[in-house]
Design an enzyme around this catalytic site. Sequence first.
Site, PDB file in Angstrom:
ATOM      1  N   GLU A  82      -6.161  -7.375  -0.762  1.00  0.00           N
ATOM      2  CA  GLU A  82      -6.988  -7.880   0.608  1.00  0.00           C
ATOM      3  C   GLU A  82      -8.355  -7.067   0.468  1.00  0.00           C
ATOM      4  O   GLU A  82      -8.358  -5.969   0.522  1.00  0.00           O
ATOM      5  CB  GLU A  82      -5.823  -6.607   1.639  1.00  0.00           C
ATOM      6  N   GLU A 141       1.242  -1.501  -0.179  1.00  0.00           N
ATOM      7  CA  GLU A 141      -0.126   0.247  -0.077  1.00  0.00           C
ATOM      8  C   GLU A 141       0.722   1.093   0.170  1.00  0.00           C
ATOM      9  O   GLU A 141       1.049   2.098   1.115  1.00  0.00           O
ATOM     10  CB  GLU A 141      -0.817  -0.551   0.961  1.00  0.00           C
TER      11      GLU A 141
HETATM   12  C1  GLA Z   1      -4.011  -2.246   4.591  1.00  0.00           C
HETATM   13  C2  GLA Z   1      -2.872  -3.179   4.887  1.00  0.00           C
HETATM   14  C3  GLA Z   1      -2.725  -4.286   5.635  1.00  0.00           C
HETATM   15  C4  GLA Z   1      -3.893  -4.269   6.981  1.00  0.00           C
HETATM   16  C5  GLA Z   1      -4.825  -3.647   6.663  1.00  0.00           C
HETATM   17  C6  GLA Z   1      -6.315  -3.571   7.696  1.00  0.00           C
HETATM   18  O1  GLA Z   1      -4.959  -2.897   3.633  1.00  0.00           O
HETATM   19  O2  GLA Z   1      -1.960  -2.929   3.334  1.00  0.00           O
HETATM   20  O3  GLA Z   1      -1.017  -4.459   6.297  1.00  0.00           O
HETATM   21  O4  GLA Z   1      -2.945  -3.049   7.528  1.00  0.00           O
HETATM   22  O5  GLA Z   1      -5.169  -2.489   6.148  1.00  0.00           O
HETATM   23  O6  GLA Z   1      -7.598  -3.311   7.268  1.00  0.00           O
END
Ligand code: GLA
Length: 671
Positions: free
Chosen positions: A311, A154
């Site tokens: 995710e 991210e």
């Molecule tokens: C992001 C991050 C993860 C985690 C999620 C929690 O997507 O990439 O590592 O922290 O948020 O929702």
Amino acid sequence: MVAPARTFAHDGIAFGGDYNPEQWDESVWAEDVALMREAGVDLVAVNVFGWARVEPRPGEFDFSGLDRILDMLHAAGIRVNLATGTASPPPWLAHRHPEILPVTEDGTHRYPGGRQAFCPSSPVFRDAALRLVEAVASRYGAHPAVALWHVSNELGCHNALSHSDASTDAFRRWLRTRYGTVAALNDAWGTAFWSQEYGSFDEILTPRAALSARNPGQALDFHRFSSDALLELYRAEAAVIRRHSEVPITTNFMVAAHIENMDYWQWAGDMDVIANDHYLDHRLGDPRTELSFAADLTRGLAHGTPWILMEHSTGAVNWQPVNHVKAPGQLARNSLTHVARGADGVCFFQWRASVQGTEKFHSAMLPHAGTDSALWREVVDLGETVERIGEVAGTRVVADVALVFSWESWWATDAETRPSAAFGYLDQVHAAYAALAGLHLTVDIVAPGAPLADYRLVVVPGLHLVREAEAAVITDWVARGGTALVTFLSGTVDAEDRIYTGGYTGPFREALGVRVEEFAPVPVDAVLRLESGGAATLWSERMRPTTAEVIDTVVDGPAAGSPALTRNAWGDGAAWYLATLPDAETYGRIAARIAAEAGAAPAARVEGAPREVEVVRRRGDDRSYLFVVNHTVEDVRVHAAGFDLITQTPVSGACEVPAGTVRIIREECAS
Ligand code: GLA
């Protein structure tokens, strides 16, 4: 240099999540793998936050743990989405090099203790990160478990905007490249006003906290620069990986309501496969529709090709004011909505719920309660479903409607001085999208300037910043017979944030056949009546038609008597203009009328047409699939024929979709 693979080859729909085994004693790992197999997991992201383990001291690498994890996963037939591990620098790095830390606009540092504690433009961070990537990629570049490379994590989630010295230097270099001369920069930023003319690039700072509003051109360019700086980091890591591996490379985007800082239109071409992270945002009025919008935008970034949901969550997150659990069945509905909208992978953060650390209250595939839990059973069921519907992988979503979306417009409308602070770019996009979604229309989200030949209707909500050439793509397409709906604030400024004069809507003006003389925004709680009986809020305009037909008029407020909705015949097509924000019902009526005129139709007919039912078609060369997601508490009937992959039963003519369930019908003949 190894030739890039450019696609992510997977058998069926990938299913899995982030696996952070560093958190547990090794004795737990065997159970993890056994349970992954029980759940049908076939892809896991590892080493996302692994830096401190694999490089415990500067330049000293220890891959023993990661070796065992990769071998163990490989032996179990589970493929690995291997992260470079650069997302969270270990404490030793900032301790030795505090100059890597990000700096906020008021000049204060952000410290280690969380994650992403680095300035994206820090050369010291970059060197350390690339040394790690070199070590990881050279060790695992040919490992048979590695199916995908996951650069960082991210990028820009927490640290996108940094005002450090390194960032200031890099911003100046970026500006030099963009403008060549300081005179050109002065012209672009309009520095002749407020005595802001620069004599050299060295005088320029990032837009740091000031006592008054700052120069909006500077702020806009800082957004562009900051997005580019993160993309450069991606490119640098990817280049190192590519020297050691031919496996596809990506990073997880955050196409989500609260993430504004990365212009992913600029990033998408660098990814071998597009991946997104999406979490339902319960701070929004309609999180469910935002999920569909985000999935459609992710597909847009992938140019319609399949993408991976890298995710999402099985239940609650831990970072919203109130973290909502999912209702029974919602996990499958959410996941399969992403698949309906083009995802060929369904993954979660994270595999096993943490018992310590910042994310211990975040849901996971394997919850704290263990396998004797409703959530685990839903995960296992979803794994089975994903396996059963594998044949949809590789097919592409069919859409009649395009919606033009622009991060630059989002940034420009977020300026400190503007006609109404209540105008939110994304709110306008969501309102237009919701009106279309309520009609069950499938919408492709496209970049300004994208080709439009495949569509029947194009919607342009609040496209404040637009280049003349981008506007011309839309107006020329209308002239050739298309139907467009343009909404207020569109066409206000050019790429340098300079107002188009002669009446707002600038490069759209002639095609719209209107002359907007003044914006007349209204107080947040004011409701405007429309002549048609509808209601609207937020905005009105003192404007008059030149060649357009007035379809509806504002009855009260500062622009009483001015048009609210117009239609202009333009060439062989029609250009509609909406000069206010209708309430949802009114917007729905307007969208229905325009969609009917344009001939845009849903993927299937839903009886009774409840708006909380989604119908989307994915099509391959010789087959098509109709996805029906029923979010309501009533059973619904959808017109379709074929074979339902979920229940493994034939469907002839109509399909009953029980409350809260999903049907995926392999169609006999696609309409
Ligand atoms: C992001 C991050 C993860 C985690 C999620 C929690 O997507 O990439 O590592 O922290 O948020 O929702």
